[in-house]
Scaffold this active site. Structure first.
Site, short mmCIF file in Angstrom:
data_model
loop_
_atom_site.label_atom_id
_atom_site.label_comp_id
_atom_site.label_asym_id
_atom_site.label_seq_id
_atom_site.Cartn_x
_atom_site.Cartn_y
_atom_site.Cartn_z
CD GLU A 166 -69.93 -31.04 60.81
OE1 GLU A 166 -71.47 -31.36 60.03
OE2 GLU A 166 -69.28 -32.09 61.33
CB ALA A 168 -73.60 -19.88 57.84
CG ASP A 192 -68.14 -8.11 64.97
OD1 ASP A 192 -67.68 -8.68 66.02
OD2 ASP A 192 -67.39 -7.25 64.02
CB SER A 235 -62.36 -10.31 59.29
OG SER A 235 -62.95 -12.03 58.66
CB THR A 236 -64.77 -6.00 62.53
OG1 THR A 236 -64.44 -6.87 60.76
CG2 THR A 236 -64.19 -5.00 62.31
CG ASP A 516 -74.28 -6.68 64.96
OD1 ASP A 516 -73.57 -5.25 64.85
OD2 ASP A 516 -74.37 -7.09 65.54
N GLY A 517 -72.25 -6.29 59.84
CA GLY A 517 -71.61 -7.56 59.51
C GLY A 517 -72.60 -8.15 57.95
C1 LIG Z 1 -58.12 6.45 55.13
C2 LIG Z 1 -57.85 5.54 55.90
C3 LIG Z 1 -59.69 6.02 56.46
C4 LIG Z 1 -60.03 4.16 57.00
C5 LIG Z 1 -60.83 3.91 57.85
C6 LIG Z 1 -61.51 3.24 58.55
C7 LIG Z 1 -63.13 3.54 58.71
C8 LIG Z 1 -63.32 2.04 60.16
C9 LIG Z 1 -64.81 2.60 60.69
C10 LIG Z 1 -64.80 1.02 60.99
C11 LIG Z 1 -66.08 1.04 61.43
C12 LIG Z 1 -66.52 -0.90 61.66
C13 LIG Z 1 -68.06 -0.20 61.85
C14 LIG Z 1 -68.14 -2.14 62.58
C15 LIG Z 1 -68.90 -2.54 61.87
C16 LIG Z 1 -69.02 -4.55 62.05
O1 LIG Z 1 -70.65 -4.10 63.13
C17 LIG Z 1 -68.89 -5.15 61.06
C18 LIG Z 1 -69.26 -7.17 61.75
O2 LIG Z 1 -67.93 -7.18 61.81
N1 LIG Z 1 -68.09 -4.99 60.40
C19 LIG Z 1 -68.60 -4.79 59.18
O3 LIG Z 1 -68.92 -4.34 58.44
C20 LIG Z 1 -66.25 -4.74 58.31
C21 LIG Z 1 -66.91 -3.12 57.77
C22 LIG Z 1 -65.95 -2.35 57.45
C23 LIG Z 1 -65.52 -1.00 57.16
C24 LIG Z 1 -64.22 -1.02 57.14
C25 LIG Z 1 -64.01 0.18 56.42
C26 LIG Z 1 -62.56 0.58 55.64
C27 LIG Z 1 -62.42 1.78 54.61
C28 LIG Z 1 -61.29 2.23 54.28
C29 LIG Z 1 -61.44 3.43 53.09
C30 LIG Z 1 -60.21 3.72 52.74
C31 LIG Z 1 -60.44 5.21 51.74
C32 LIG Z 1 -59.27 5.14 50.98
C33 LIG Z 1 -58.94 6.03 49.88
C34 LIG Z 1 -57.65 5.72 49.07
N1 LIG Z 2 -68.96 -24.13 59.61
C1 LIG Z 2 -69.26 -23.26 58.55
N2 LIG Z 2 -69.19 -22.87 57.10
C2 LIG Z 2 -69.57 -22.13 57.51
N3 LIG Z 2 -69.20 -20.87 56.95
C3 LIG Z 2 -70.08 -20.69 58.71
C4 LIG Z 2 -69.49 -21.73 59.48
N4 LIG Z 2 -69.84 -21.24 60.57
C5 LIG Z 2 -70.09 -20.44 61.30
N5 LIG Z 2 -70.53 -19.49 59.50
C6 LIG Z 2 -70.57 -18.35 59.37
O1 LIG Z 2 -69.68 -17.57 59.24
C7 LIG Z 2 -70.01 -15.86 58.72
C8 LIG Z 2 -68.29 -14.92 59.56
O2 LIG Z 2 -68.07 -15.52 60.44
P1 LIG Z 2 -67.06 -14.75 61.64
O3 LIG Z 2 -67.92 -13.58 61.79
O4 LIG Z 2 -66.36 -16.24 62.45
O5 LIG Z 2 -65.72 -14.42 60.94
P2 LIG Z 2 -65.75 -13.74 60.04
O6 LIG Z 2 -66.79 -12.91 59.07
O7 LIG Z 2 -63.86 -13.30 59.54
O8 LIG Z 2 -65.47 -12.12 60.82
P3 LIG Z 2 -65.88 -10.86 61.05
O9 LIG Z 2 -67.36 -11.06 61.37
O10 LIG Z 2 -65.53 -10.33 62.30
O11 LIG Z 2 -66.14 -9.87 59.95
C9 LIG Z 2 -71.08 -16.15 60.12
O12 LIG Z 2 -71.61 -15.16 59.33
C10 LIG Z 2 -71.63 -17.55 60.70
O13 LIG Z 2 -72.60 -17.75 60.39
#
Ligand SMILES: CCCCCCCCCCCCC/C=C/[C@@H](O)[C@H](CO)NC(=O)CCCCCCCCCCCCCCC
Ligand SMILES: Nc1ncnc2c1ncn2[C@@H]1O[C@H](COP(=O)(O)OP(=O)(O)OP(=O)(O)O)[C@@H](O)[C@H]1O
Ligand SMILES: [Ca+2]
Length: 547
Positions: A166, A168, A192, A235-236, A516-517
């Site tokens: 219910e 975070a 994550d 989401s990721t 880690d997000g």
């Molecule tokens: C041209 C295409 C480029 C695509 C680039 C893709 C790069 C993807 C790299 C992914 C790395 C993931 C690292 C993981 C992080 C997780 O621990 C963490 C927790 O869920 N996630 C995020 O922080 C969420 C962070 C998510 C970051 C996503 C970044 C997306 C970048 C898009 C850039 C587009 C530039 C386009 C310019 C016209």
């Molecule tokens: N009932 C809740 N209400 C609001 N926030 C919550 C609840 N339960 C968990 N959370 C928080 O929500 C945050 C995001 O959740 P979760 O990681 O499941 O999804 P996400 O952000 O969509 O995915 P990812 O982390 O993969 O990008 C977590 O940091 C967690 O602490």
């Protein structure tokens, strides 16, 4: 039916075809026998991959259906599918219905198979504590658990206590404080962020019980026995994807049921002598920090918020000055040590007795600095931030992306999504490390920043002092948002965490850390890898060439 201590054998029927079935050692196999008694195709299932054996004709998908007949039994097991969306083959539930010549033979088969299961799969969980985040990812956590996961747990005889969160941090606090007697593991249904809650709960609880201080940056942490399982619904889903090769709830559930165990490196982040957080995937400064800070303002977009924010932050084309100190583990991945670089030895005594390899200092302006304990792959980037990083080798990869022109940086990002080497670029360096320390250039230090806190309050009262105040209509709205955020981790972040999008004209010299997000409340952090601190119900990435 013939049985001796090592082999059970009899004729069985599947539909109208006759089979010779064997249970021998680690395998249950059945071979088709044709009208002329010739052996045809054999199917073998390792006993360790049997999910359940039920009397009668049983179906659980799409709905549970039981026809309790005397001669039949149904075997459920792990089936490898031919294709899926990940970098390995997904698993699904295989099901075969056998018909026996008599009820006695049927009962013997069921007993023998269940005994083999107990003997050959001693590490399977019996009771699990499950946390569902109903708001993670596309908000499908509850549905995923009840429709895909719970029926499989029931089939495998696993009982679960389910907590739908219910708020975070509810899952973390539950693990830290409640009685966990009788549970063989904790499971999160979410992304994550939910995994991170379980990680902090499990590590914190284990250290409490062992009397170890988590704040001491030099301490040997106690490895955790309670296994963690991840049903992806975020989401990721980076941790799930990296440890499984796919983000598929059924594949995850089957790995949990058969009691797979994958050790995992964890990195602790300290600010001075206080533990800030743990991470397993990535701590990232610059681009990834800015993307996260920006994306928090667009949570309503769901998983798409990262793409939108990624584009916005990319267009801002920022780079940040900083100093990275690291204990290298004698391995520089790219470019190799003999090429020219701006490394110089630094005399750092802390940790040096424990961490072999020299401490070096690297200074410069960076587009991003990332430290990843594992490859950190996700559906968006199937090979990840550092494709050759190991899950459990006690090291992390430090990726330094120096200032580059926008096209160069786009090439770097784009190579995360294809087979080209993202490290083979002149502005990228990668080191395999055990500890890292980050500091700001003189004058930008965090302690100095703390002294400026009063000044910052003034800025909040006076929009003219903000970088985007020159753009009509933005400053008041941004100010209100900043005040509204109150004291989330963001409150300490102030200047650096506040990303205004491409409307910003003034360059900013400090970014934030994405851990880690989660956005970290400090900039000058030190990180240390703890090899194999936790265990997941997983087995790394299976070779997809052997379905
Ligand atoms: C041209 C295409 C480029 C695509 C680039 C893709 C790069 C993807 C790299 C992914 C790395 C993931 C690292 C993981 C992080 C997780 O621990 C963490 C927790 O869920 N996630 C995020 O922080 C969420 C962070 C998510 C970051 C996503 C970044 C997306 C970048 C898009 C850039 C587009 C530039 C386009 C310019 C016209
Ligand atoms: N009932 C809740 N209400 C609001 N926030 C919550 C609840 N339960 C968990 N959370 C928080 O929500 C945050 C995001 O959740 P979760 O990681 O499941 O999804 P996400 O952000 O969509 O995915 P990812 O982390 O993969 O990008 C977590 O940091 C967690 O602490
Ligand atoms: Ca590692």
């Amino acid at each position: 039916m013939e049985t001796d201590s090592v082999r059970v054998e009899s004729s069985l029927w599947i539909g109208n075809k006759r089979y010779r079935a064997f249970l021998s050692g680690w395998y249950f196999s059945w071979t088709e026998i044709d009208e002329r008694n010739r052996e045809k195709k054999t199917i073998s299932v390792p006993v360790s991959e049997v999910i359940g054996v039920k009397e009668g004709r049983v179906e659980i998908q799409p709905q549970k259906k039981v026809e309790d007949t005397d001669l039949d039994f149904t075997l459920f097991y792990v089936k490898r599918n031919s294709k899926g969306k990940g970098i390995r083959v997904p698993w699904s539930l295989g099901r075969t219905q056998f018909c026996c010549p008599s009820r006695g033979v049927r009962d013997q088969w069921i007993t023998q198979l269940r005994t083999a299961l107990k003997t050959h799969s001693p590490s399977r969980p019996h009771r699990l504590l499950v946390f569902i985040n109903p708001f993670g990812g596309k908000k499908r956590g509850k549905q995923i658990f009840h429709s895909l996961v719970a029926p499989l747990f029931e089939l495998a005889g696993i009982s679960s206590h389910v907590v739908v969160t219910e708020r975070a941090n509810q899952a973390r606090d539950y693990i830290l404080k409640k009685d966990l007697t009788g549970f063989d593991g904790v499971i999160c249904v979410g992304g994550d962020g939910m995994f991170s809650e379980l990680l902090h709960g499990v590590i914190g609880r284990t250290q409490q019980e062992a009397g170890v201080s988590e704040h001491d940056p030099t301490v040997m942490l106690q490895p955790c026995d309670l296994h963690i399982g991840i049903i992806p619904a975020g989401s990721t889903d980076c941790v799930c994807f990296t440890t499984m090769g796919i983000n598929d709830p059924v594949t995850s559930t089957l790995h949990i049921i058969i009691g797979d165990s994958q050790p995992l490196d964890v990195c602790s982040v300290h600010y001075q002598s206080t533990l800030v957080r743990y991470f397993v995937s990535m701590v990232g400064y610059g681009f990834y920090g800015d993307v996260l800070a920006e994306s928090e303002r667009h949570r309503w977009m769901g998983p798409l918020r990262y793409d939108y924010s990624g584009c916005m932050v990319y267009l801002c084309n920022r780079s940040y000055p900083g100093q990275v100190q690291s204990a290298l583990s004698k391995e520089r991945l790219f470019p190799h040590f003999n090429s020219s670089s701006s490394l110089y030895s630094a005399n750092v005594s802390q940790y040096s007795s424990e961490l072999e390899g020299e401490w070096v200092t690297i200074e410069g302006r960076f587009k991003c600095i990332s430290l990843t304990c594992m490859s950190s792959s996700c559906p968006r980037s199937p090979k990840g931030l550092s494709p050759s990083a190991h899950l459990a080798d006690g090291t992390a990869d430090l990726i330094l992306v120096r200032e580059a022109n926008p096209l160069g940086f786009l090439t770097y990002l784009h190579r995360h999504t294809n087979t080209q080497d993202q490290f083979d670029l002149p502005f990228v360096e990668v080191y395999r490390v055990k500890a890292v320390r980050f500091s700001l250039p003189p004058g930008e230090g965090e302690e100095e920043e703390e002294e400026e806190e009063e000044e910052e309050e003034d800025v909040l009262e006076d929009p003219e002092k903000l970088c985007c105040s020159n753009i009509a209509g933005h400053s008041q709205q941004h100010l209100a948002e900043r005040k509204e955020r109150g004291n989330v981790a963001m409150s300490r972040v102030k200047r650096p965490g506040f990303v205004c999008g491409p409307c910003c004209t003034k360059p900013r010299s400090v970014s934030v850390w994405n851990c880690d997000g989660e956005i970290l409340p400090h900039t000058e952090i030190s990180c240390r890898v703890h090899g194999q601190l936790v265990r997941l119900f997983a087995r790394g990435i299976e070779d997809s060439t052997k379905p």
